[in-house]
Design a protein around this motif. Structure first.
Motif, mmCIF file in Angstrom:
data_model
loop_
_atom_site.group_PDB
_atom_site.id
_atom_site.type_symbol
_atom_site.label_atom_id
_atom_site.label_comp_id
_atom_site.label_asym_id
_atom_site.label_seq_id
_atom_site.Cartn_x
_atom_site.Cartn_y
_atom_site.Cartn_z
ATOM 1 N N PRO A 174 0.834 -1.205 0.000
ATOM 2 C CA PRO A 174 0.000 0.000 0.000
ATOM 3 C C PRO A 174 0.872 1.260 0.000
ATOM 4 C CG PRO A 174 -0.682 -1.520 1.726
ATOM 5 C CD PRO A 174 0.624 -2.011 1.190
ATOM 6 N N PRO A 175 0.413 2.343 -0.641
ATOM 7 C CA PRO A 175 1.230 3.552 -0.710
ATOM 8 C C PRO A 175 1.430 4.233 0.638
ATOM 9 C CG PRO A 175 -0.933 3.937 -1.676
ATOM 10 C CD PRO A 175 -0.843 2.474 -1.359
ATOM 11 N N THR A 176 0.592 3.922 1.621
ATOM 12 C CA THR A 176 0.700 4.555 2.936
ATOM 13 C C THR A 176 1.477 3.708 3.940
ATOM 14 O OG1 THR A 176 -1.418 3.595 3.578
ATOM 15 C CG2 THR A 176 -1.458 5.822 2.635
ATOM 16 N N SER A 177 2.047 2.599 3.486
ATOM 17 C CA SER A 177 2.738 1.692 4.403
ATOM 18 C C SER A 177 4.007 1.169 3.755
ATOM 19 C CB SER A 177 1.828 0.519 4.762
ATOM 20 O OG SER A 177 2.520 -0.432 5.525
ATOM 21 N N GLU A 178 5.039 1.002 4.558
ATOM 22 C CA GLU A 178 6.273 0.408 4.059
ATOM 23 C C GLU A 178 6.251 -1.104 4.198
ATOM 24 O OE1 GLU A 178 9.770 2.205 5.686
ATOM 25 O OE2 GLU A 178 9.025 4.226 5.320
ATOM 26 N N LYS A 179 5.335 -1.615 5.009
ATOM 27 C CA LYS A 179 5.236 -3.056 5.233
ATOM 28 C C LYS A 179 4.219 -3.651 4.268
ATOM 29 C CE LYS A 179 4.547 -6.463 8.832
ATOM 30 N NZ LYS A 179 4.198 -6.714 10.219
ATOM 31 N N PRO A 180 4.644 -4.570 3.386
ATOM 32 C CA PRO A 180 3.701 -5.154 2.424
ATOM 33 C C PRO A 180 2.814 -6.218 3.054
ATOM 34 C CG PRO A 180 5.863 -6.106 2.129
ATOM 35 C CD PRO A 180 6.007 -5.037 3.183
ATOM 36 N N LEU A 181 1.651 -6.432 2.424
ATOM 37 C CA LEU A 181 0.773 -7.545 2.778
ATOM 38 C C LEU A 181 1.183 -8.730 1.916
ATOM 39 C CD1 LEU A 181 -2.599 -5.634 2.477
ATOM 40 C CD2 LEU A 181 -1.512 -6.307 4.615
ATOM 41 N N VAL A 182 1.380 -9.883 2.506
ATOM 42 C CA VAL A 182 1.751 -11.079 1.760
ATOM 43 C C VAL A 182 0.602 -12.074 1.885
ATOM 44 C CG1 VAL A 182 3.422 -12.928 1.473
ATOM 45 C CG2 VAL A 182 4.199 -10.666 2.196
ATOM 46 N N LEU A 183 0.024 -12.445 0.728
ATOM 47 C CA LEU A 183 -1.146 -13.307 0.692
ATOM 48 C C LEU A 183 -0.937 -14.461 -0.275
ATOM 49 C CD1 LEU A 183 -3.680 -10.392 0.245
ATOM 50 C CD2 LEU A 183 -3.268 -11.609 2.373
ATOM 51 N N GLN A 184 -1.645 -15.550 -0.037
ATOM 52 C CA GLN A 184 -1.687 -16.669 -0.980
ATOM 53 C C GLN A 184 -2.987 -16.544 -1.767
ATOM 54 O OE1 GLN A 184 0.869 -18.938 -1.369
ATOM 55 N NE2 GLN A 184 1.876 -17.501 -0.003
ATOM 56 N N ALA A 185 -2.917 -16.801 -3.070
ATOM 57 C CA ALA A 185 -4.105 -16.645 -3.910
ATOM 58 C C ALA A 185 -4.068 -17.633 -5.066
ATOM 59 C CB ALA A 185 -4.176 -15.217 -4.447
ATOM 60 N N THR A 186 -5.238 -17.875 -5.631
ATOM 61 C CA THR A 186 -5.383 -18.726 -6.808
ATOM 62 C C THR A 186 -5.855 -17.869 -7.972
ATOM 63 O OG1 THR A 186 -5.979 -20.608 -5.428
ATOM 64 C CG2 THR A 186 -6.557 -20.753 -7.752
ATOM 65 N N VAL A 187 -5.247 -18.067 -9.138
ATOM 66 C CA VAL A 187 -5.647 -17.330 -10.336
ATOM 67 C C VAL A 187 -6.961 -17.930 -10.830
ATOM 68 C CG1 VAL A 187 -5.003 -16.654 -12.678
ATOM 69 C CG2 VAL A 187 -3.232 -16.905 -10.927
ATOM 70 N N LYS A 188 -8.023 -17.129 -10.857
ATOM 71 C CA LYS A 188 -9.348 -17.590 -11.278
ATOM 72 C C LYS A 188 -9.566 -17.407 -12.771
ATOM 73 C CE LYS A 188 -11.098 -19.185 -7.573
ATOM 74 N NZ LYS A 188 -11.374 -20.608 -7.498
ATOM 75 N N TRP A 189 -9.009 -16.350 -13.355
ATOM 76 C CA TRP A 189 -9.143 -16.102 -14.789
ATOM 77 C C TRP A 189 -7.950 -15.277 -15.263
ATOM 78 C CZ3 TRP A 189 -9.132 -11.018 -16.153
ATOM 79 C CH2 TRP A 189 -9.508 -10.091 -15.189
ATOM 80 N N ASP A 190 -7.653 -15.376 -16.545
ATOM 81 C CA ASP A 190 -6.570 -14.589 -17.114
ATOM 82 C C ASP A 190 -6.948 -14.132 -18.518
ATOM 83 O OD1 ASP A 190 -4.731 -16.548 -19.132
ATOM 84 O OD2 ASP A 190 -5.994 -17.581 -17.669
ATOM 85 N N LYS A 191 -6.498 -12.945 -18.882
ATOM 86 C CA LYS A 191 -6.705 -12.386 -20.219
ATOM 87 C C LYS A 191 -5.497 -11.518 -20.525
ATOM 88 C CE LYS A 191 -9.857 -9.788 -23.096
ATOM 89 N NZ LYS A 191 -11.067 -8.971 -23.155
#
Length: 90
Positions: A63-80
């Motif tokens: 986020p632009p207001t934070s120096e600490k990133p959020l780290v998440l696990q995710a699955t790609v549902k669609w791509d284009k």
């Protein structure tokens, strides 16, 4: 006299987009990009490298207001092309 529509409000000030950088890493590909949409359950990203639907990614959102990133696990549902949608794992 014409009745005013109260469902809509005129916005005088313009909205400025917020640029949120993202880094994504999967088993077969990785890249960086810009967060286009974000919700509690997923997001849409415009990336630098294509990603295939079904791939599991580690996503780092800064986020632009934070120096600490959020780290998440995710699955790609669609791509284009270079745009893709993710569902966060909870």
């Amino acid at each position: 006299m014409k009745k005013q529509n109260i469902r809509f409000a005129l916005r005088i000030e313009s909205q400025s987009p917020i640029v949120v950088s993202v880094v994504y890493v999967g088993q077969s590909s990785s890249g960086e990009g810009i967060l286009l949409d974000l919700s509690r359950v997923g997001c849409r990203i415009l990336g630098s490298e294509p990603i295939a639907a079904g791939e599991t990614l580690s996503v780092r959102i800064t986020p632009p207001t934070s120096e600490k990133p959020l780290v998440l696990q995710a699955t790609v549902k669609w791509d284009k092309e270079l745009e893709f949608g993710l569902a966060f794992k909870g």
